[in-house]
Design an enzyme around this catalytic site. Structure first.
Site, mmCIF file in Angstrom:
data_model
loop_
_atom_site.group_PDB
_atom_site.id
_atom_site.type_symbol
_atom_site.label_atom_id
_atom_site.label_comp_id
_atom_site.label_asym_id
_atom_site.label_seq_id
_atom_site.Cartn_x
_atom_site.Cartn_y
_atom_site.Cartn_z
ATOM 1 N N ASN A 45 -0.603 -8.204 -2.922
ATOM 2 C CA ASN A 45 -1.340 -7.046 -2.776
ATOM 3 C C ASN A 45 -1.550 -6.679 -3.802
ATOM 4 O O ASN A 45 -1.034 -5.712 -4.749
ATOM 5 C CB ASN A 45 -0.479 -6.181 -1.324
ATOM 6 C CG ASN A 45 -0.710 -5.091 -1.119
ATOM 7 O OD1 ASN A 45 -2.168 -4.621 -1.248
ATOM 8 N ND2 ASN A 45 -0.075 -4.709 -0.251
ATOM 9 N N ARG B 274 -3.148 -9.749 1.342
ATOM 10 C CA ARG B 274 -3.421 -8.944 2.512
ATOM 11 C C ARG B 274 -3.985 -8.580 1.558
ATOM 12 O O ARG B 274 -5.145 -7.727 0.658
ATOM 13 C CB ARG B 274 -2.384 -7.067 1.873
ATOM 14 C CG ARG B 274 -2.709 -6.380 2.468
ATOM 15 C CD ARG B 274 -1.644 -5.115 2.267
ATOM 16 N NE ARG B 274 -2.665 -3.900 3.158
ATOM 17 C CZ ARG B 274 -2.530 -2.757 2.650
ATOM 18 N NH1 ARG B 274 -1.972 -2.260 1.462
ATOM 19 N NH2 ARG B 274 -2.894 -1.393 3.310
ATOM 20 N N HIS C 2 -3.475 -0.590 9.102
ATOM 21 C CA HIS C 2 -2.010 -0.983 9.344
ATOM 22 C C HIS C 2 -1.397 -2.104 10.495
ATOM 23 O O HIS C 2 -0.443 -1.389 10.799
ATOM 24 C CB HIS C 2 -0.930 0.381 9.737
ATOM 25 C CG HIS C 2 -0.947 1.397 8.504
ATOM 26 N ND1 HIS C 2 -1.338 2.891 8.925
ATOM 27 C CD2 HIS C 2 -1.257 1.288 7.286
ATOM 28 C CE1 HIS C 2 -1.543 3.421 8.137
ATOM 29 N NE2 HIS C 2 -1.043 2.972 6.699
ATOM 30 N N ARG D 257 -4.552 13.016 3.591
ATOM 31 C CA ARG D 257 -5.644 13.018 4.941
ATOM 32 C C ARG D 257 -5.642 13.921 5.772
ATOM 33 O O ARG D 257 -4.613 13.961 6.074
ATOM 34 C CB ARG D 257 -5.869 12.139 5.131
ATOM 35 C CG ARG D 257 -6.152 10.279 3.580
ATOM 36 C CD ARG D 257 -5.997 9.071 4.668
ATOM 37 N NE ARG D 257 -5.927 8.345 3.594
ATOM 38 C CZ ARG D 257 -4.982 7.348 3.646
ATOM 39 N NH1 ARG D 257 -5.376 6.877 5.131
ATOM 40 N NH2 ARG D 257 -4.373 6.550 3.015
ATOM 41 N N GLU E 105 5.532 -5.493 5.942
ATOM 42 C CA GLU E 105 4.009 -6.266 6.547
ATOM 43 C C GLU E 105 4.306 -7.521 5.783
ATOM 44 O O GLU E 105 3.465 -8.804 5.543
ATOM 45 C CB GLU E 105 3.296 -5.397 5.869
ATOM 46 C CG GLU E 105 2.998 -4.012 6.762
ATOM 47 C CD GLU E 105 2.234 -2.881 5.615
ATOM 48 O OE1 GLU E 105 2.956 -1.865 5.445
ATOM 49 O OE2 GLU E 105 1.492 -2.614 5.986
#
Ligand code: ADP
Length: 401
Positions: free
Chosen positions: A7, A93, A182, A243, A385
């Site tokens: 990743n 990823r 996601h 965010r 993940e």
């Protein structure tokens, strides 16, 4: 079969080496991270056999980072394999797969070209993902590589869920639409939920709540994502660490005019200075906000905002799903914060959503935390993940043999 999961961020490479003898569970035999690539003070943190080491050395680019990772994995003292040839596949990823990639794929030149095209949709994420793929291709040239996209799981969203009500020509010209992110996490959590409940995923209505530093919810019907809160970029939706999530888009125009802000400055405000950090003025980490809340009204307001926005999304997804079998919490906040889980579920009893206070004390473990016999199962399912990427990689590479 050994699979390396990679990743890549702009200055980091995270890795996990999986033994996939049991492809359902996988077994991590080593993992770690190279940080500060291209910056002073590059370091590698490596975990193996319940031990860990930290090493420092200059790392100018992702290729050098990958070479270092392979060196460490085969190191006589701290390594876990004798030869890099034992690695039979690499899973990457990749953040943005645009409209093209609806599932994971074996990487070839055409795939890299397509991922490159989507750089304009994910300028911060796709470039390091490509660097990682190219680095692995050059240091492990004969090993098959697989791309697992954050967007792919949401490719099943219908047009009425992904179309924005702006002139249609901008969709045609720039592919402006909801993509969602996601996806690998939502897919993993949905599959685990079905297993835990001993139900067929294709018969379930789920809302999965990924709440980490980024936050997204997904409405999953019969195993397919039918809507999700992140949109064209990961900025839309719920309140996140830094965010803003949903705001009136006119605020952006107003602020740019009043404060004379450049596009870059405005972007920084929306992505880096808003959310939990922006409202609380304390921190982007909800743990700090929970600690401060009893004596700090703005910290309490931040927690109230998180819960209120989450309730609104749950209500909306309940409506579009036409009911709900399970509400599932995952990622840093979802797996750990009893307070936030409780404050989200409080007041939703009329939807069949309840919390059992004793069961809700659970952390980072699979558990049902709703009251016995309640119509909706409220659950905690830690995400994984990397395992999902390893599984997809195993499936695609084993199939090719
Ligand atoms: P990322 O999204 O960066 O992969 P995580 O999923 O690990 O990160 O989530 C990180 C966030 O989880 C932290 O910023 C923090 O807000 C939150 N978090 C982690 N542990 C707890 C906890 N015990 N209580 C409340 N929040 C927590």
């Amino acid at each position: 079969m050994l699979i390396l999961v990679v990743n890549c961020g702009s200055s980091t490479v995270k890795y996990q080496l999986f033994d996939m003898q049991d492809p359902e569970q996988g077994r991590v035999i080593a993992k770690g991270i190279v940080e500060r690539i291209g910056l002073p003070g590059s370091r590698l943190e490596h975990y193996y056999d319940e031990k860990s080491v930290i090493r420092e050395r200059e790392v100018n680019n992702h290729k050098v980072a990958l070479e270092w990772i392979l060196e460490v994995l085969t190191d006589p003292q701290i390594g876990v394999i004798q030869n890099v040839k034992e690695i039979e596949a690499v899973g990457h990823r990749v953040v943005h797969g645009g409209e093209k990639f609806r599932e994971s794929v074996l990487i070839d030149d055409k795939v890299i070209e397509a991922v490159r095209e989507y750089v304009q949709l994910a300028p911060l994420h796709n470039p390091p993902n490509i660097l990682g793929i190219e680095a692995c291709r050059s240091v492990l040239p004969d090993v098959p590589q697989v791309a697992v996209f954050d967007t792919a799981f949401h490719a099943t969203m219908p047009p009425h869920a992904y179309t924005y009500a702006i002139p249609y020509e901008y969709y045609e010209k720039y592919r402006i639409r909801r993509y969602g992110f996601h996806g690998t996490s939502h897919r993993y959590v949905a599959e685990r939920t079905a297993k835990i409940l001993r139900r067929d995923l294709s018969s379930l209505k789920l809302i999965t709540c990924h709440m980490g530093s980024g936050v997204s919810f997904a409405a999953i019907k019969n195993g397919e994502s039918i809507d999700t809160s992140m949109g064209f970029t990961p900025l839309e939706g719920l309140i996140m660490g830094t965010r803003c999530g949903d705001i009136d888009p006119a605020i952006v125009l107003f602020l740019m005019e009043k404060e004379g802000l450049s596009i870059k400055e405005m972007d920084e405000i929306l992505n880096k200075k808003s959310g939990v950090l922006g409202v609380s003025g304390i921190s982007s980490d909800t743990r700090d906000i929970e600690d401060a809340a009893p004596s700090n009204p703005r910290a309490q307001l931040t927690l109230d905002l998180i819960a209120y926005r989450a309730k609104k999304y749950i209500g909306a997804y309940y409506a579009v799903l036409g009911g709900l079998d399970a509400l599932v919490f995952t990622a840093g906040i979802g797996e750990n914060s009893s307070y936030i889980r409780k404050s989200i579920c409080e007041g939703l009893e009329h939807l069949g959503i309840t919390i059992d206070e004793a069961k809700n004390t659970v952390r980072r473990k699979e558990a049902v935390i709703s009251q016995d016999g309640a119509p909706v199962k409220v659950m905690v399912v830690p995400t994984n993940e990397e395992l999902m990427i390893a599984r997809d990689t195993w499936r695609l590479v084993a199939q090719k043999r």
